[in-house]
Design a protein around this motif. Sequence first.
Motif, PDB file in Angstrom:
ATOM      1  N   ASP A  41       0.867  -1.180   0.000  1.00  0.00           N
ATOM      2  CA  ASP A  41       0.000   0.000   0.000  1.00  0.00           C
ATOM      3  C   ASP A  41       0.903   1.231   0.000  1.00  0.00           C
ATOM      4  O   ASP A  41       1.369   1.673   1.047  1.00  0.00           O
ATOM      5  CB  ASP A  41      -0.913  -0.005   1.219  1.00  0.00           C
ATOM      6  CG  ASP A  41      -1.951   1.110   1.205  1.00  0.00           C
ATOM      7  OD1 ASP A  41      -1.777   2.095   0.440  1.00  0.00           O
ATOM      8  OD2 ASP A  41      -2.940   1.008   1.949  1.00  0.00           O
ATOM      9  N   ALA A  42       1.160   1.759  -1.206  1.00  0.00           N
ATOM     10  CA  ALA A  42       2.075   2.895  -1.340  1.00  0.00           C
ATOM     11  C   ALA A  42       1.535   4.138  -0.647  1.00  0.00           C
ATOM     12  O   ALA A  42       2.308   4.916  -0.082  1.00  0.00           O
ATOM     13  CB  ALA A  42       2.335   3.175  -2.815  1.00  0.00           C
ATOM     14  N   LYS A  43       0.236   4.321  -0.679  1.00  0.00           N
ATOM     15  CA  LYS A  43      -0.360   5.513  -0.054  1.00  0.00           C
ATOM     16  C   LYS A  43      -0.160   5.492   1.464  1.00  0.00           C
ATOM     17  O   LYS A  43       0.200   6.501   2.064  1.00  0.00           O
ATOM     18  CB  LYS A  43      -1.853   5.584  -0.386  1.00  0.00           C
ATOM     19  CG  LYS A  43      -2.514   6.848   0.060  1.00  0.00           C
ATOM     20  CD  LYS A  43      -3.958   6.916  -0.414  1.00  0.00           C
ATOM     21  CE  LYS A  43      -4.592   8.222  -0.008  1.00  0.00           C
ATOM     22  NZ  LYS A  43      -5.993   8.300  -0.447  1.00  0.00           N
ATOM     23  N   ALA A  44      -0.351   4.319   2.072  1.00  0.00           N
ATOM     24  CA  ALA A  44      -0.181   4.187   3.527  1.00  0.00           C
ATOM     25  C   ALA A  44       1.264   3.882   3.904  1.00  0.00           C
ATOM     26  O   ALA A  44       1.592   3.830   5.088  1.00  0.00           O
ATOM     27  CB  ALA A  44      -1.087   3.078   4.052  1.00  0.00           C
ATOM     28  N   LYS A  45       2.128   3.642   2.902  1.00  0.00           N
ATOM     29  CA  LYS A  45       3.540   3.300   3.106  1.00  0.00           C
ATOM     30  C   LYS A  45       3.699   2.041   3.945  1.00  0.00           C
ATOM     31  O   LYS A  45       4.481   1.978   4.890  1.00  0.00           O
ATOM     32  CB  LYS A  45       4.295   4.469   3.744  1.00  0.00           C
ATOM     33  CG  LYS A  45       4.353   5.705   2.886  1.00  0.00           C
ATOM     34  CD  LYS A  45       5.163   6.786   3.547  1.00  0.00           C
ATOM     35  CE  LYS A  45       5.216   8.021   2.662  1.00  0.00           C
ATOM     36  NZ  LYS A  45       5.992   9.088   3.260  1.00  0.00           N
ATOM     37  N   THR A  60       5.268  -0.869   8.658  1.00  0.00           N
ATOM     38  CA  THR A  60       4.829   0.509   8.435  1.00  0.00           C
ATOM     39  C   THR A  60       6.024   1.409   8.152  1.00  0.00           C
ATOM     40  O   THR A  60       7.170   1.018   8.355  1.00  0.00           O
ATOM     41  CB  THR A  60       4.072   1.040   9.665  1.00  0.00           C
ATOM     42  OG1 THR A  60       4.949   1.034  10.788  1.00  0.00           O
ATOM     43  CG2 THR A  60       2.847   0.196   9.973  1.00  0.00           C
ATOM     44  N   GLU A  61       5.733   2.604   7.687  1.00  0.00           N
ATOM     45  CA  GLU A  61       6.733   3.641   7.422  1.00  0.00           C
ATOM     46  C   GLU A  61       7.828   3.176   6.465  1.00  0.00           C
ATOM     47  O   GLU A  61       9.000   3.486   6.632  1.00  0.00           O
ATOM     48  CB  GLU A  61       7.346   4.161   8.730  1.00  0.00           C
ATOM     49  CG  GLU A  61       6.329   4.804   9.653  1.00  0.00           C
ATOM     50  CD  GLU A  61       6.928   5.341  10.938  1.00  0.00           C
ATOM     51  OE1 GLU A  61       8.120   5.708  10.960  1.00  0.00           O
ATOM     52  OE2 GLU A  61       6.185   5.397  11.941  1.00  0.00           O
ATOM     53  N   VAL A  62       7.442   2.413   5.439  1.00  0.00           N
ATOM     54  CA  VAL A  62       8.394   1.956   4.427  1.00  0.00           C
ATOM     55  C   VAL A  62       8.681   3.132   3.499  1.00  0.00           C
ATOM     56  O   VAL A  62       7.763   3.791   3.024  1.00  0.00           O
ATOM     57  CB  VAL A  62       7.827   0.763   3.626  1.00  0.00           C
ATOM     58  CG1 VAL A  62       8.826   0.279   2.601  1.00  0.00           C
ATOM     59  CG2 VAL A  62       7.420  -0.367   4.567  1.00  0.00           C
ATOM     60  N   ASP A  63       9.970   3.406   3.233  1.00  0.00           N
ATOM     61  CA  ASP A  63      10.307   4.576   2.424  1.00  0.00           C
ATOM     62  C   ASP A  63       9.885   4.378   0.965  1.00  0.00           C
ATOM     63  O   ASP A  63       9.770   3.264   0.468  1.00  0.00           O
ATOM     64  CB  ASP A  63      11.799   4.912   2.531  1.00  0.00           C
ATOM     65  CG  ASP A  63      12.682   3.843   1.944  1.00  0.00           C
ATOM     66  OD1 ASP A  63      13.004   3.942   0.748  1.00  0.00           O
ATOM     67  OD2 ASP A  63      13.047   2.912   2.680  1.00  0.00           O
ATOM     68  N   ALA A  64       9.647   5.496   0.274  1.00  0.00           N
ATOM     69  CA  ALA A  64       9.127   5.489  -1.096  1.00  0.00           C
ATOM     70  C   ALA A  64      10.063   4.781  -2.068  1.00  0.00           C
ATOM     71  O   ALA A  64       9.608   4.085  -2.985  1.00  0.00           O
ATOM     72  CB  ALA A  64       8.867   6.923  -1.556  1.00  0.00           C
ATOM     73  N   LYS A  65      11.364   4.925  -1.887  1.00  0.00           N
ATOM     74  CA  LYS A  65      12.336   4.283  -2.780  1.00  0.00           C
ATOM     75  C   LYS A  65      12.193   2.766  -2.708  1.00  0.00           C
ATOM     76  O   LYS A  65      12.182   2.078  -3.727  1.00  0.00           O
ATOM     77  CB  LYS A  65      13.755   4.708  -2.414  1.00  0.00           C
ATOM     78  CG  LYS A  65      14.813   4.161  -3.337  1.00  0.00           C
ATOM     79  CD  LYS A  65      16.202   4.651  -2.951  1.00  0.00           C
ATOM     80  CE  LYS A  65      17.258   4.057  -3.866  1.00  0.00           C
ATOM     81  NZ  LYS A  65      18.599   4.458  -3.477  1.00  0.00           N
TER      82      LYS A  65
END
Length: 107
Positions: A41-45, A60-65
Motif C-alpha cells: 500500500d504505497a499511499k499508507a507506506k 509501516t513507514e516503508v520509504d518510497a524508494k
Amino acid sequence: MTKRIAIVVLSLIFVVSVAAVSFSAEKEQMMTHMGTVSAIDAKAKTVTIKDAKGATSTMTEVDAKTLSTLKVGDEVECMHVMKEGKAVCKGMKKVMKPGTKPKTSGY
C-alpha cells in the motif's frame, strides 16, 4: 535531622533509579522478518509480509524508494523495530530463493 536527610537522599536515589529503568526500556530493539510480499500500500507506506509459517506482518513507514522497487511475490528481509505496537521498517532488501540464479547481463 540526619534521619530526614537520609530519607531525602534515599528518595532521590529511588527516583533516579526508576527513571533509568524507564529510559532503558524505551530503547528500540532491531528485529528481522523474512517472507514473501503479499500486499503493498504505497499511499499508507505499508508492506505486508507472509512468512514461511503463513503468518502475516505489516511493516509501516516503508520509504518510497523501497516501495517503488517491490512487487507482490518478492522474497524480502525487513529490519524493523516495534513502536507503539506497530512494526516500523528501518530497512528492507530483496533476497533470492535458494536454487535461483541471479539475472545476468548476458555474458
